[in-house]
Structure formats: structure tokens, C-alpha cells
Design a protein around this motif. Structure first.
Motif, PDB file in Angstrom:
ATOM      1  N   PRO A  86       0.825  -1.216   0.000  1.00 12.22           N
ATOM      2  CA  PRO A  86       0.000   0.000   0.000  1.00 12.22           C
ATOM      3  C   PRO A  86       0.860   1.268   0.000  1.00 12.22           C
ATOM      4  O   PRO A  86       0.461   2.293  -0.556  1.00 12.22           O
TER       5      PRO A  86
ATOM      6  N   PHE B 265       2.130  10.122   3.200  1.00 10.21           N
ATOM      7  CA  PHE B 265       1.006   9.321   2.741  1.00 10.21           C
ATOM      8  C   PHE B 265       1.299   7.843   2.977  1.00 10.21           C
ATOM      9  O   PHE B 265       0.423   7.081   3.382  1.00 10.21           O
TER      10      PHE B 265
ATOM     11  N   THR C  79       3.129   6.477   5.298  1.00 12.30           N
ATOM     12  CA  THR C  79       3.021   6.119   6.708  1.00 12.30           C
ATOM     13  C   THR C  79       1.567   5.928   7.100  1.00 12.30           C
ATOM     14  O   THR C  79       1.245   5.082   7.922  1.00 12.30           O
ATOM     15  N   VAL C  80       0.682   6.742   6.482  1.00  9.96           N
ATOM     16  CA  VAL C  80      -0.748   6.624   6.767  1.00  9.96           C
ATOM     17  C   VAL C  80      -1.324   5.376   6.102  1.00  9.96           C
ATOM     18  O   VAL C  80      -2.175   4.697   6.657  1.00  9.96           O
ATOM     19  N   ALA C  81      -0.824   5.065   4.894  1.00 11.05           N
ATOM     20  CA  ALA C  81      -1.404   3.957   4.136  1.00 11.05           C
ATOM     21  C   ALA C  81      -0.980   2.598   4.673  1.00 11.05           C
ATOM     22  O   ALA C  81      -1.707   1.628   4.507  1.00 11.05           O
ATOM     23  N   CYS C  82       0.191   2.501   5.300  1.00 12.19           N
ATOM     24  CA  CYS C  82       0.707   1.203   5.744  1.00 12.19           C
ATOM     25  C   CYS C  82      -0.159   0.654   6.876  1.00 12.19           C
ATOM     26  O   CYS C  82      -0.268   1.275   7.933  1.00 12.19           O
ATOM     27  N   PRO C  83      -0.787  -0.522   6.703  1.00 13.36           N
ATOM     28  CA  PRO C  83      -1.619  -1.060   7.778  1.00 13.36           C
ATOM     29  C   PRO C  83      -0.789  -1.624   8.934  1.00 13.36           C
ATOM     30  O   PRO C  83      -1.332  -1.901   9.990  1.00 13.36           O
TER      31      PRO C  83
ATOM     32  N   VAL D  54       0.896   4.542  -3.016  1.00 14.82           N
ATOM     33  CA  VAL D  54       0.471   5.917  -2.781  1.00 14.82           C
ATOM     34  C   VAL D  54       1.604   6.934  -2.891  1.00 14.82           C
ATOM     35  O   VAL D  54       1.345   8.129  -2.839  1.00 14.82           O
TER      36      VAL D  54
END
Lengths: 242, 502, 62
Positions: free
Chosen positions: A81, A111, A113-117, A85
Motif C-alpha cells: 500500500p 502518505f 506512513t498513513v497507508a501502511c496497515p 500511494v
């Protein structure tokens, strides 16, 4: 092509956090003050944390308690992910399946860091600092690809960094084989966390080679991934407890 | 050259442009005073890194991103009012098209500014132009934002051309030489020839058609920044339309406030922007609030009912966790705003003896309910007893309803004041809505313990500064150009005359 | 296997979305096209020839 993969046997893991420290020394992760760490600014490419994360870790009543721990490097997802992004391709999957980070190109939009689950990506909130003695023991290695810094090179403020499976060690091992005039073998390279693991719980190798330890272990009934339902197709394998 | 502009209009709309009086300089000084602290703190952030904010792992995005979405949202005002009403040939839009379109331009500019302020390495902004990847949602946003900004500037400029020509021809002798030159260049040699009018009209119509999908795309793409990730709370298919609706809603709110402020600043504008505009746009405002409630219900109800393990903790933190004050505050503001707009339409002008409809009742109930809300917000340990909590909530709800009834009569006689109050509620509520979309998901990461986020002085000052910059651009722009579209108003008058003659 | 990425067309699409710089080029084209259109429109409006009496009043008599 080789497809590097790590297997973590949670049955063998003693949660000593040795991998976390080895990673820190190998990859020049900056140290932050305790207050900053409490505020979520600590950087641990390889983290050790209790499971499940959101419920009290020790379950049951004393003395009959049980505690689960997990250690977490980057999953090096096949459908990462974070890579999808990144607007400037500062993070990318290389031919050998390692998700890498280009510190010289990252614009710090966070982005990825936010996208990584899995939360394996870290941002440099301030200029990295080391105490005097610690600074002397910094790893001098650094990886330069087309003039851009990667790997353990000291990161500037405002960029994202992450676990690279110690890709600079791979480059070093390849170079050594070349100098010595022989073929490079997949077992000549392991990341620092695998090398240091107290319980010998970590294995590393080529997942595409059917004879390698990791591909043998990947066939185990205990083999599983972290958050398999995330859709990211994580690669780092776990051998479940119990 | 024949001009229909009366001497009266000229006094009211063009003369103030050359009058740099005390009031103007005081407004500028005030704005600079509120912009400066934020700018200084931003420079500090540039030097020290984003560590000066309260951003952390996993809350990698914070107040800056909330401001970004909010500013993108308020920029919707221009598109809706100007383009849609233009295409529908609605007459009451004429005096406010200029303000609406300029809000779009300035909103987008400050939104871009927010993104740059949020970046860890703003010095590498150029990388997006060198290494841009099409797969990244942020790249779609960059494309959409730039295209929308360019189109909005173009639309604003097209509407301005005849007025600039007018300014060029009517500049007083005492006007500074550079301003005359500026108008002369910007007017593109406009002479008001028939063919020029025809072509301008055509161009304006075409731009109005195109700016609507571009505007909708920007709000949708901004929602895709979140809904394309795999994070719980964001994986929602209605986020796109929800953002568009919220954008129109808050855009109209800002338009009401901007128009009302402009009317207060230049009292002559009251002759052009009449109550008709407030009533008509007020109806659209009411409809948007209904649609907004519908979407909010959708967002909430589905997750609450399914109670999925990943999604529900995020929703629970909104309903009764750390984000409950923001979530319920948002809902209360929106309910109050809708009531303020709708309720006066159901009461008569005549004085009444009904105690429920007295202003005093309304004010007292409002005061007590606000105090109760803050008591609940603070979550004092002395009030932690469930019975006391429940009692407080029931008392609050009852007083809130009494307050709503009490203010109705007062609002009835003050259309503009009540619209402005409702708009302010909506703007604040929409900011909270964006906060409620971003923050609960960011603080509830899957493999990181739940955290909190409280903006530090840096984020607060930068936010104030951003809104200061927005206002400053607005004020300065209208020192150079008339704040209502003179030619459009004249066109309207001419059309009315024709209609009267028939 | 019927994996779409094995087909050249899909490989081209993947190259298109995943190559650094292609996005910039597309955005550049978009912006360039928009700016050119706007500039040409302005020139088109400004270049209108005076036909008979010039006038500010509105509406123009067709």
C-alpha cells in the motif's frame, strides 16, 4: 530472480528485543528522548510488542497468565500500500522483492506512513541526534543508488524511513563474491536481526528457491502472515505459536 | 462612449476603490497581526522539523490536513453559485457571483499552502513535477487542484474583463498611474463591441459547464486520498459524494459570511445584495443540510449496526470515546444551524405571549445548555457517576430544545443576522466533520496502541494565520476590483426593464 | 494462469501508472492544454472586430 523473505518463528521468540537493538545499531536509527518516545516519535524499524495490541497484554489471573509477543520488521508486501500511494516513487519494490526507500527523493508527505496497515514506516520529526559516545559507533555503511542515499545512511529531517531487510548487506555480500571471483550464494546474506536473534527464531533466504529454509518453512501448517486480510499480500512469514 | 452606469452606482462601487481610509488600514493591520505569529511559528517548524507539532506515530496527519480539506470544501462556493446558477439563468445570483468566484480562487490558494505547510520537505516540492507517478492519489489531487485553480482564475477573470474596462475608462484623474496602466493591460483592449460581448458570453457559458465537473472531481479526489487506503473508518464508498455535499454546504456558509462582511464594510452594497439573495440561497442551504444529515446517518448507521472488529472501535470513539465532544458538537451545531434557517419560516411576525417563544427563554436556555455541554466535554471526575451523567445529558437535550424554540421569534425578525449565525455554525461544524473523519482513524491504528492528538500552539497559530491570509487576499483584491459584478447587475436591470415593458 | 499482468497491454498500463515522471508529464499536458485554451480564448475575445456602433449597454441587440 531471488525473492528475499524472512520467517519468524513465534514459538522460538523469547521477546528479548535483541533484533530491535541490532537493527538500530546496524541502520543508524536516531535516538529520541523519553518524552518524545512517549509521544510516539520513537523509531524502531524492528519493533517488539505485546499481542493483541489493543487489549491488556497479560490475560488471565496471576499466576495463570499468558502473554503473547510479536516482533515486526517490514512485511515487504507484494502489493505494498505504501508503494502505491507514493507520489514521487521515493519508495519502490526492487526486482528482488524488497520495499526500499529513497531518502533523497522523499518529499515528506507521509502518505505512505498513513497507508501502511502495519505501521512499519517512520517519519523523522526532527534532526536525528546521537549522544556523543553513541555517535562514534554509528554504522559507516551507506548505500548509494544513482547518487541517492538509501539503507543505513543518516536520514535528514522530514523524510520517511523503514526496514530494508538490511539491503546494504546484500550489496556488500555481492561485491565480496565478485571480488573473490565466485558465484554469489543466497545464504551469504542475512539482515542484522536474523544474525542476532537469541532464540534462533528468525530465518532468511530466497523464497523462490524450493530448497531454501524459508521456502521449506513456508509450507508449514503454522505459516501465516500478519493481518492476512489487509489485501497487501505481506511477504514476511510468521510461524504461529502453539 | 455611452455608459449606462449611473453617477450613483459609480459613487458607490468605483470611488471606494481609490479610498484608502483609516478603516481599510485598520483591517489590514489587524489581519497582519493575526497572520504574523503563525508565520513565525511556521518558520520555526521549517528549521526544527515537524516535531514542533503534536503529530506522531500513528497520527501522521493532523490539523493541517483538516484545514486542507476544509479550504478545498469552502472553495466549492464559486462553482455552485456562479456556474450552476449562471447556467440556470437565475437572476438573483448577479450581485454575488464576483465574491463567490474569488472565494474559490483564494480558498484553493490557501489549501495549496496548507499542503506545503504539511510537507516534511517543502524544498522538494519540485520532485512532484519531476518524478510524479500516476498511481498515487496525491498526484490526482495535484492535477485536479491545479486544473481547478487555473479554471477558477480564468472564470473570475472572464467575469472581470468588462468591469476592468469600465475601471480603465472611469479612473479618476487622481488615481495612481500604475493602477491605470494595470487596468489598461488587464482589460485586453475591451471596447464593449457587440462581437466582444457575444464571444465573452459564449466563453463564460463554456467555462461554467466545465468548471462543475472539475470542481466535483477535486472534492472527490480529496476524499479518495482517504478511501483508497486500507485503514478502518476510511474504506467507504460514500466518502466521495459526502465530501462534495459537505463542500457545497460549507461553501455556501462561507459565501453568506463573506457577503455579509462585505455589506457591513461597504454599506452601499446593501442596495445591490438584498434580502432576496439571503432567502433564495437560504433554501439551497437548507436542502444541503438535509442531504448532509442523510450522508452522516449513512456513514454512522452502517458501521454501528455491523459492529465489525476494525471499523467499530473507530466509530465508538466518535460516539462515546475521545472524539465524542467533536462528533456530538458537530451534530448539535448542524441541528442548530438547520433550525435557525427553517424554524422562522413557521412562526408569524406578530408578538406572542407563548412563554416558549420568548427571547429571554431562548437566551437563558442557550446559556445553561452551553455550560452543560462544556461540563460534559470536560468529563470532570466529580460528574463521572453514571446517574449524574445521564441526568446532565437529558437536561442538556431538553434545554437545547427549549433554546431552539426560544430563539425562533428573535431570528424571525433578523434574517441576515440569523443566516450569518447559521453559516458560522455550519463552518465550524464542517471543520469538526473533517476532523471527525481524519482523526479517529489515524488514532486507531491496527498494530499501534491507540493514541491521542492535541494540536500544539504551532498548528493553532498556523491555522489562524491561514484564515487570516484568506481574508487578507479577499480584502486586498476588493481594493482593486469592484466587489459586485457591475456589468452583470446592469444586465439584470436591463432584462427587468424589458420584462416590465412587456 | 489468467493473470492480466501477463498481457502486454496491461503491462503497458502498469508502466504508465507506475513510472516516475509519467504522472508529471500527464499533469503537465493537462495544465499546458488548459493554459493554452484559456490564452487562446482570451485572444479570441479581445480580437473581436468592431462592427458598427460600440456600446457598453446590455443586452446587445442581435
Amino acid at each position: 530472480m531471488t525473492n528475499w523473505c524472512m520467517v519468524i518463528d513465534l514459538e522460538k521468540c523469547v521477546a528479548c528485543q535483541g533484533c530491535s537493538i541490532a537493527c538500530r545499531m546496524e541502520n543508524n536509527t536516531p535516538v529520541v528522548s523519553p518524552e518524545e518516545a512517549k509521544n510516539g516519535r520513537a523509531i524502531r524499524w524492528n519493533d517488539v510488542f505485546p499481542l493483541p495490541v489493543h487489549i491488556a497484554p497479560d490475560q488471565g489471573e496471576y499466576p495463570n497468565v499468558k502473554t503473547h509477543y510479536s516482533t515486526r520488521p517490514c512485511m515487504h508486501c507484494k502489493n505494498a500500500p505504501c508503494v502505491k500511494v507514493c507520489p514521487v516513487q521515493a519508495t519502490f519494490i526492487d526486482e528482488e522483492g524488497i520495499v526500499r526507500q529513497n531518502y533523497d527523493r522523499c518529499i515528506g508527505c507521509r502518505f505512505c506512513t498513513v497507508a501502511c496497515p502495519y505501521g512499519v514506516r517512520y517519519f523523522n520529526w526532527s534532526e536525528p541526534q546521537w549522544e556523543e559516545t553513541l555517535a562514534e559507533y554509528r554504522n559507516p555503511d551507506q548505500l548509494s543508488v544513482n547518487g541517492s542515499l538509501e539503507g543505513p545512511a543518516v536520514r535528514p529531517v522530514g523524510v520517511v524511513e523503514k526496514c530494508t531487510y538490511c539491503v546494504h548487506r546484500l550489496v556488500k555480500a555481492r561485491e565480496l563474491a565478485k571480488v573473490e571471483g565466485r558465484e554469489f550464494r543466497a545464504d551469504e546474506y542475512v539482515p542484522a536481526c536474523v544474525q542476532t536473534c537469541t532464540g534462533k527464531a528468525r530465518f532468511f533466504g530466497d523464497l523462490d528457491d524450493p530448497d531454501s529454509t524459508v521456502s521449506q518453512l513456508s509450507k508449514s501448517l503454522r505459516a501465516t502472515h500478519l493481518l492476512e486480510d489487509s489485501g497487501a499480500h505481506p511477504k514476511t512469514l510468521y510461524l504461529a505459536e502453539g | 462612449m455611452q455608459q449606462t452606469l449611473t453617477l450613483h452606482d459609480r459613487d458607490e462601487l468605483i470611488t471606494p476603490l481609490y479610498k484608502f481610509d483609516r478603516k481599510f488600514w485598520m483591517v489590514i493591520a489587524f489581519l497582519i497581526a493575526i497572520i504574523t505569529p503563525g508565520m513565525l511559528l511556521y518558520v520555526r517548524q521549517l528549521v526544527l522539523g515537524l516535531g514542533v507539532t503534536d503529530l506522531n506515530r500513528p497520527v501522521f496527519w493532523g490539523a493541517y490536513l483538516v484545514n486542507f480539506i476544509f479550504l478545498i470544501g469552502i472553495s466549492m462556493a464559486g462553482t455552485v453559485i456562479s456556474a450552476v446558477l449562471q447556467l440556470l439563468k437565475v437572476n438573483w445570483r448577479r450581485p454575488i457571483t464576483r465574491i463567490a468566484e474569488s472565494l474559490t480562487v483564494f480558498g484553493l490558494m490557501t489549501a495549496g499552502l496548507q499542503i506545503i505547510m504539511d510537507m516534511g520537505r517543502p524544498d522538494r516540492l519540485i520532485n512532484t513535477l519531476l518524478y510524479g507517478r500516476l498511481q498515487a492519489p496525491l498526484m490526482w489531487d495535484i492535477a485536479s487542484l491545479t486544473l481547478y485553480l487555473l479554471t477558477a482564475v480564468f472564470a473570475l477573470y472572464l467575469q472581470l474583463i468588462p468591469d476592468i474596462a469600465l475601471l480603465r475608462d472611469t479612473a479618476p484623474a487622481a488615481a495612481p498611474e500604475w493602477r491605470k496602466k494595470l487596468y489598461s493591460i488587464l482589460s485586453l483592449g475591451w471596447t464593449g463591441a457587440k462581437e466582444q460581448w457575444r464571444r465573452l458570453e459564449k466563453a463564460i457559458t463554456v467555462v461554467s459547464v466545465f468548471i462543475i465537473p472539475i470542481g466535483i472531481s477535486l472534492h472527490t479526489v480529496t476524499s479518495w486520498l482517504f478511501s483508497t487506503t486500507v485503514q478502518p473508518g476510511w474504506k467507504s464508498t460514500i466518502l466521495g459524494p459526502y465530501f462534495v455535499v459537505g463542500a457545497i454546504f460549507s461553501g455556501i456558509g462561507l459565501l453568506f459570511i463573506a457577503v455579509s462582511l462585505a455589506r457591513e464594510y461597504n454599506k452601499h452594497l446593501k442596495e445591490y445584495i438584498t434580502e432576496t439573495f439571503y432567502i433564495n440561497l437560504g433554501w439551497i442551504f437548507i436542502v444541503m443540510s438535509a442531504v448532509w444529515f442523510y450522508f452522516t446517518l449513512n456513514e454512522t448507521l452502517v458501521v454501528v449496526t455491523e459492529q465489525e472488529t476494525l471499523e467499530f472501535p473507530v466509530m465508538a470513539s466518535k460516539l462515546f470515546g475521545q472524539f465524542a465532544p467533536a462528533f456530538w458538537g458537530m451534530n448539535i451545531l448542524m441541528i442548530a444551524a438547520t433550525w435557525i434557517l427553517v424554524a422562522p419560516k413557521f412562526v408569524s411576525d406578530k408578538p406572542t405571549r407563548n412563554p416558549l417563544l420568548q427571547t429571554v427563554t431562548g437566551l437563558v436556555a442557550t446559556g445553561i445548555s452551553v455550560i452543560l455541554f462544556f461540563l460534559l466535554w470536560l468529563q470532570l471526575p466529580a460528574l463521572s457517576d453514571p446517574n449524574i451523567q445521564t441526568g446532565l445529558i437529558i437536561a442538556f437535550v431538553l434545554l437545547f430544545i427549549v433554546a431552539l424554540f426560544g430563539v425562533t421569534k428573535w431570528m424571525k425578525t433578523r434574517l441576515i443576522t440569523s443566516t450569518v449565525i447559521a453559516s458560522a455554525f455550519v463552518l465550524f461544524g464542517m471543520w469538526l466533520e473533517r476532523w471527525n473523519i481524519l482523526m479517529p482513524t489515524l488514532t486507531h491504528a491496527r498494530l499501534i496502541p491507540y493514541t491521542t492528538y492535541t494540536p500544539t500552539i504551532t498548528e493553532i497559530a498556523v491555522t489562524i494565520s491561514t484564515f487570516g491570509i484568506l481574508t487578507l487576499m479577499f480584502v486586498v483584491f476588493y481594493k482593486f476590483f469592484p466587489s459586485i459584478s457591475i456589468w452583470e447587475v446592469e444586465e439584470g436591470r436591463a432584462l427587468e426593464q424589458i420584462a416590465d415593458r412587456r | 494462469m489468467n493473470f492480466p499482468l501477463e498481457q502486454p497491454l496491461f503491462q503497458f498500463f502498469y508502466w504508465l501508472v507506475n513510472t516516475a515522471g509519467v504522472g508529471s508529464a500527464v499533469v503537465g499536458l493537462l495544465i499546458g492544454a488548459a493554459v493554452t485554451t484559456f490564452a487562446l480564448t482570451l485572444r479570441w475575445i479581445a480580437s473581436a472586430k468592431d462592427m458598427g456602433q460600440e456600446s457598453y449597454p446590455y443586452p446587445p441587440k442581435h
